[in-house]
Design a protein around this motif. Structure first.
Motif, PDB file in Angstrom:
ATOM      1  N   GLY A 193       0.697  -1.435  -0.118  1.00  9.28           N
ATOM      2  CA  GLY A 193      -0.250   0.173  -0.326  1.00  9.28           C
ATOM      3  C   GLY A 193       0.531   1.151  -0.276  1.00  9.28           C
ATOM      4  N   LEU A 194       2.311   1.505   0.111  1.00  9.54           N
ATOM      5  CA  LEU A 194       3.481   2.223   0.416  1.00  9.54           C
ATOM      6  C   LEU A 194       3.892   2.518  -1.053  1.00  9.54           C
ATOM      7  N   VAL A 195       3.376   1.564  -2.189  1.00  9.97           N
ATOM      8  CA  VAL A 195       4.017   2.020  -3.660  1.00  9.97           C
ATOM      9  C   VAL A 195       3.011   2.901  -3.820  1.00  9.97           C
ATOM     10  N   SER A 196       3.633   3.905  -4.674  1.00 11.56           N
ATOM     11  CA  SER A 196       2.737   4.467  -4.395  1.00 11.56           C
ATOM     12  C   SER A 196       3.031   5.296  -7.005  1.00 11.56           C
ATOM     13  N   SER A 197       3.822   4.917  -7.409  1.00 13.15           N
ATOM     14  CA  SER A 197       4.088   4.453  -8.799  1.00 13.15           C
ATOM     15  C   SER A 197       4.003   3.136  -9.669  1.00 13.15           C
ATOM     16  N   MET A 198       4.223   3.490 -10.568  1.00 14.65           N
ATOM     17  CA  MET A 198       3.604   2.066 -11.337  1.00 14.65           C
ATOM     18  C   MET A 198       5.812   1.794 -12.025  1.00 14.65           C
ATOM     19  N   GLN A 199       6.093   3.199 -11.863  1.00 18.13           N
ATOM     20  CA  GLN A 199       7.274   2.444 -12.744  1.00 18.13           C
ATOM     21  C   GLN A 199       8.448   1.926 -10.957  1.00 18.13           C
ATOM     22  N   THR A 200       7.131   2.240  -9.409  1.00 19.66           N
ATOM     23  CA  THR A 200       8.308   1.334  -8.944  1.00 19.66           C
ATOM     24  C   THR A 200       7.549  -0.102  -8.820  1.00 19.66           C
ATOM     25  N   ILE A 201       6.838  -0.530  -9.091  1.00 22.08           N
ATOM     26  CA  ILE A 201       5.675  -1.536  -9.134  1.00 22.08           C
ATOM     27  C   ILE A 201       6.818  -2.351 -10.237  1.00 22.08           C
ATOM     28  N   GLN A 202       6.756  -1.368 -11.314  1.00 23.61           N
ATOM     29  CA  GLN A 202       8.197  -2.178 -12.335  1.00 23.61           C
ATOM     30  C   GLN A 202       9.188  -3.001 -12.117  1.00 23.61           C
ATOM     31  N   ASP A 203      10.621  -1.645 -11.543  1.00 21.02           N
ATOM     32  CA  ASP A 203      11.467  -2.477 -10.990  1.00 21.02           C
ATOM     33  C   ASP A 203      11.002  -3.216 -10.070  1.00 21.02           C
ATOM     34  N   ILE A 204       9.981  -3.954  -9.333  1.00 23.66           N
ATOM     35  CA  ILE A 204       9.878  -5.136  -8.500  1.00 23.66           C
ATOM     36  C   ILE A 204       9.559  -6.412  -9.509  1.00 23.66           C
ATOM     37  N   LYS A 205       9.572  -6.159 -10.241  1.00 23.91           N
ATOM     38  CA  LYS A 205       8.889  -7.429 -11.104  1.00 23.91           C
ATOM     39  C   LYS A 205       9.926  -7.142 -11.869  1.00 23.91           C
ATOM     40  N   LEU A 206      10.527  -5.913 -12.614  1.00 23.12           N
ATOM     41  CA  LEU A 206      12.131  -6.925 -13.009  1.00 23.12           C
ATOM     42  C   LEU A 206      13.227  -7.229 -12.181  1.00 23.12           C
ATOM     43  N   ALA A 207      13.093  -6.775 -10.743  1.00 25.88           N
ATOM     44  CA  ALA A 207      14.092  -7.615 -10.198  1.00 25.88           C
ATOM     45  C   ALA A 207      13.779  -8.836  -9.706  1.00 25.88           C
TER      46      ALA A 207
END
Length: 884
Positions: A355-369
């Protein structure tokens, strides 16, 4: 005064006593202090004197004891010498056996002495050595040395009755120093097993240490290991700082990836260490092998040199392990319990972190990592452990649903925020709306037209086109802000859709969710807008203009429904469905805004009702003032009885009543003030329907009046008005109800006219109605439909079409003109404007001169004018109909 100086209150003392009394108290206190000091000095001097006396006595006693010991030694020597002299004649020569036994006893006693000394030396060296291994995180070596020290201490304690051991209590004291290492080593091992980063070698070293230290079976060690890994998972989710840097705040992405790494790493460790032929069993086999080195070899080189002085039970000691057994069912049960615990931890603590994730770029980084880490196939491991399929893929089972849920929440929250800001701005503009200047929209400005072709082809708002639709600067700014927020949502979603590892089903689900969210938020916006219950005309107009502008000036709103070309490879056959949803939303917005337009129309017609503006009864004064222009027509007829021509004159109305024209022009002025641009066709149709309904009610009331029934001219003028209204407003058979009302009312008025006269009037009335319609159509262009009488239902959209040709700004499309040019009327003879009277006798010569000649239809045009119009039409790319 109180004599107890300790109970004195200073404030009370200064309040209740004089200065002299206070001085006396001070002197008394100083006297007491001096006495106490003297007593303290006396007491300290007496004690110090006693200490010096005791020290002298101890020194004297030490000297006396030394003298006494020396004298005792002299007595022992004298006695030994005397004994040897007295037994000199009684000595016998010892045999060789006795000498050998004596030597063996002496050697054994000496060996025992040296062995004990070496063991004590080992015990004194072990603490430092164990600490060294602990600092180097060699836990199995530290555990082995601790077990070795316990083995040595146990042997020495079993020989506690020995005289030598009784004289050397240091062995027992040294074990008291070594005993706490059991807890120290165990805590260090448990702390390492709770780390986020744990290698297979370190895990095996810790597990061997627990097996050796606790003397437990492998099942209990497995339970402890899994419990500590779940604790590490919990600590990772809760920790707000990095493991290596306690003061550095930890990012949410790092916590999520670290928690996933713990889960995957635990499964990897189980597979590497505890399954058949795992690393743990290999290390156990090495430890219990006959060729394994004894524990003494872990000591320093100086200590190993003295190993020959130690007994074999000490020098050859090796750690012993029970045969470890770990059944697959036992491992499966422990793993399932651990996974259930992980599930509960993830439900409570992992979801709030996402719930603290605020941007799609962070989610994209999580998925790529997460995708870049080496993924292994857990199918074989699940088959060995008899687990359900895909039970060990934590990323797919626990993290992907949370990621997808967070993506949807970000989209929804971003949409809610954008829509709420737009709604608040619309409400503000509606509350602060003021009537615009009618000429402001049509006034040319320097920045209306683009300065270059690139600017004209860009996506920038067309200022002139927007102003013709009533979109002012605040409205354009509102749409720009709303579209920018939607563009950010679309751009962030595009980042996820470009990911190659994601499934097409997930991408399609995200696209559908974006469309559903957009549809839901727009519907909620319309609901909130309706709940305001706006009644003021300008507020209604401002609200509906802003809402229409959101649809027309926000291209990314349409992209949420009709996907861009880069998305259609995942949408597939559902592209038409997105366009259908967009059309449905536009229809919904049009339907809801039509209610706003209805309120505006009702307000205008209620303010300017024909019942108030038109005369309710027709009197002679009304006839003189209202029946403006009648044309006199001369008719020639042949009288068969007298064989001569007979001329007669008739008077026919040429235009509607002045009050009706004035009323229509007043409505146009009101519309120009309220809506200083052309109305949408659908709104105009609704306005005309209500307007004609009121006019028909008015004319129905007039037709039922006695003045109308008794005067043929009044009935003829009212009949002309109805024919004019029917023609100029384009009432046709498709509008069945209105069409029937017109014709029923016309028939009732025609009944008031002589049938023979009406036969003479009919053709001329039709011609005059056509002329009046052509002449006044341009003036009534705001109200009347296009000249081609195209039904307004064909252009049912509330939003104007985008026409790139600036010459057609007055049109609602490429074919229908709002403001056609005035028709070309050929010059004709002056008409006679008189009060209509009944038929007269044959006309005189003067009347013949005033007769208006009949003109053939179709005026001739010169070739030069045709050529000029043709060249102009070809230059502007328009048909010649535009110049008519």
């Amino acid at each position: 005064m109180s004599t107890d100086l300790l109970q004195l209150d200073v404030d009370t003392l200064f309040e209740q006593h004089s200065v002299s009394e206070i001085d006396a108290v001070q002197k008394k206190i100083q006297t007491v202090v001096e006495n106490k000091r003297e007593e303290l000095r006396t007491m300290v001097g007496e004690r110090y004197r006693d200490l010096l006396k005791a020290a002298d006595t101890i020194a004297a006693m030490q000297a006396s004891a030394g003298t006494l010991i020396e004298q005792v030694h002299c007595i022992q020597g004298n006695c030994r010498s005397l004994n040897e002299q007295q037994l000199l004649g009684f000595k016998t020569t010892p045999t060789e056996t006795e000498v050998l036994l004596h030597k063996r006893a002496v050697s054994k006693q000496l060996t025992n002495y040296y062995s004990t000394m070496v063991q004590i030396k080992l015990l004194s060296s072990l603490p430092e050595l164990i600490w060294t291994h602990l600092d180097q995180e060699e836990f199995y070596a530290a555990t082995e040395l601790f077990i070795f020290s316990r083995h040595i201490s146990t042997g020495l304690q079993l020989d506690a009755k020995n005289t030598l051991m009784q004289r050397l209590p240091v062995a027992q004291k040294q074990w008291e120093i070594l005993r706490p290492f059991h807890i120290t080593i165990k805590q260090a091992v448990l702390g390492v097993l709770e780390r986020e980063q744990l290698s297979a070698d370190m895990a095996v070293d810790c597990l061997l240490s627990l097996l050796l230290l606790e003397k437990c079976d492998l099942g209990q060690v497995l339970q402890t290991f899994l419990h500590l890994r779940s604790t590490a998972y919990f600590n990772c989710l809760q920790s707000q700082s990095s493991e290596g840097e306690k003061d550095k705040p930890r990012r949410v992405k790092e916590r999520i990836l670290a928690s996933l790494h713990i889960l995957n790493g635990t499964i990897e460790l189980l597979d590497t260490c505890l399954l058949a032929d795992g690393l743990l069993f290999k290390r156990l086999a090495e430890c219990v092998a006959p060729t394994a080195a004894p524990s003494i070899n872990r000591m320093d080189s100086s200590d190993r040199e003295l190993a020959h002085l130690l007994p074999d039970i000490i020098a050859g000691y090796k750690p012993q392990f029970e045969a470890p057994k770990l059944l697959p069912a036992q491992l499966c049960d422990a793993l399932q319990q651990w996974m259930s615990k992980i599930d509960s931890l993830a439900d409570k603590h992992l979801q709030p972190i996402f719930g603290l994730v605020s941007s799609m770029q962070t989610i994209q980084d999580i998925k790529l990592a997460a995708g870049s880490t080496a993924k292994r196939d857990y199918a074989q491991l699940e088959q060995q452990l008899a687990l359900p399929q895909a039970q060990l893929d934590f990323y797919k089972l626990k993290y992907m649903p949370l990621i997808n849920a967070r993506i949807r929440e970000i989209i929804r929250s971003s949409w809610v925020e954008a829509m709420q800001q737009a709604y608040d701005e619309v409400v503000t503009l509606a509350e602060n709306s003021s009537p615009p200047a009618p000429l402001q929209i049509w006034r040319e400005q320097s920045d209306d037209l683009p300065l270059s072709l690139a600017a004209a082809l860009s996506d920038q708002p067309k200022r002139l086109a927007n102003r013709t639709k009533g979109y002012d600067a605040p409205t354009i700014t509102l749409c720009a802000q709303f579209d920018a927020q939607l563009a950010a949502i679309v751009q962030e979603l595009d980042v996820l859709l470009q990911e190659q590892t994601a499934r097409s089903e997930d991408k399609l689900a995200l696209i559908n969710f974006l469309r559903e969210t957009a549809e839901q938020q727009m519907t909620s916006y319309l609901t909130q807008l309706k709940a305001l219950r706006l009644t003021e005309r300008q507020a209604l107009l401002q609200a509906l203009r802003n809402t229409l502008a959101l649809v027309e000036l926000c291209p990314h709103l349409k992209l949420c429904f009709c996907q861009s070309s880069s998305w259609r490879q995942w949408v597939g056959n559902q592209t038409a469905a997105g366009a259908e949803h967009w059309q449905r939303l536009c229809a919904l917005i049009e339907e809801e805004l039509m209610q706003f337009w209805q309120l505006v129309v009702d307000d205008i017609l209620a303010t300017h009702s024909c019942a108030d503006k038109l005369p309710q009864t027709i009197t002679h004064d009304v006839v003189l003032r209202d029946f403006a222009l009648w044309q006199t027509q001369t008719l020639e007829q042949r009288d068969e009885e007298h064989d001569q021509s007979v001329q007669s004159t008739i008077r026919i109305p040429c235009q509607p009543r002045l009050s009706l024209q004035t009323y229509l022009h007043q409505l146009i002025e009101v519309l120009n003030i309220a809506v200083p641009q052309t109305l949408p066709s659908k709104v105009l149709q609704a306005f005309n329907q209500k307007l004609l309904g009121q006019l028909l009610t008015h004319y129905e009331h007039l037709s039922a009046a006695e003045s109308t029934k008794s005067s043929q001219n009044i009935a003829l003028q009212l009949y002309f008005d109805l024919k004019f209204l029917e023609r100029v407003f384009g009432v046709n058979r498709e509008e069945r109800s209105l069409y029937e009302q017109f014709h029923v009312l016309q028939r009732s008025l025609r009944d008031c006219i002589d049938p023979f006269d009406f036969e003479l009037f009919a053709e001329h009335i039709t011609t005059h109605v056509s002329r009046a319609t052509a002449r006044l159509h341009g003036e009534l262009g705001v109200l009347t439909p296009p000249q081609d009488n195209t039904p307004a239902a064909n252009a049912s959209s509330l939003s104007h079409e985008a026409d790139p040709n600036m010459l057609c700004l007055s049109s609602s499309g490429s074919t229908s003109l709002w403001f056609p040019l005035l028709p070309i009327v050929m010059p004709q003879a002056a008409s006679t404007t008189t009060f209509p009277v009944e038929r007269k006798p044959p006309a005189t010569e003067a009347d013949k001169a005033a007769t208006t000649p009949t003109r053939k239809p179709g005026a001739r045009r010169s070739d030069a004018s045709s050529k000029s119009k043709s060249s102009a039409a070809s230059f502007f790319g328009m048909s010649q109909e535009w110049f008519r």
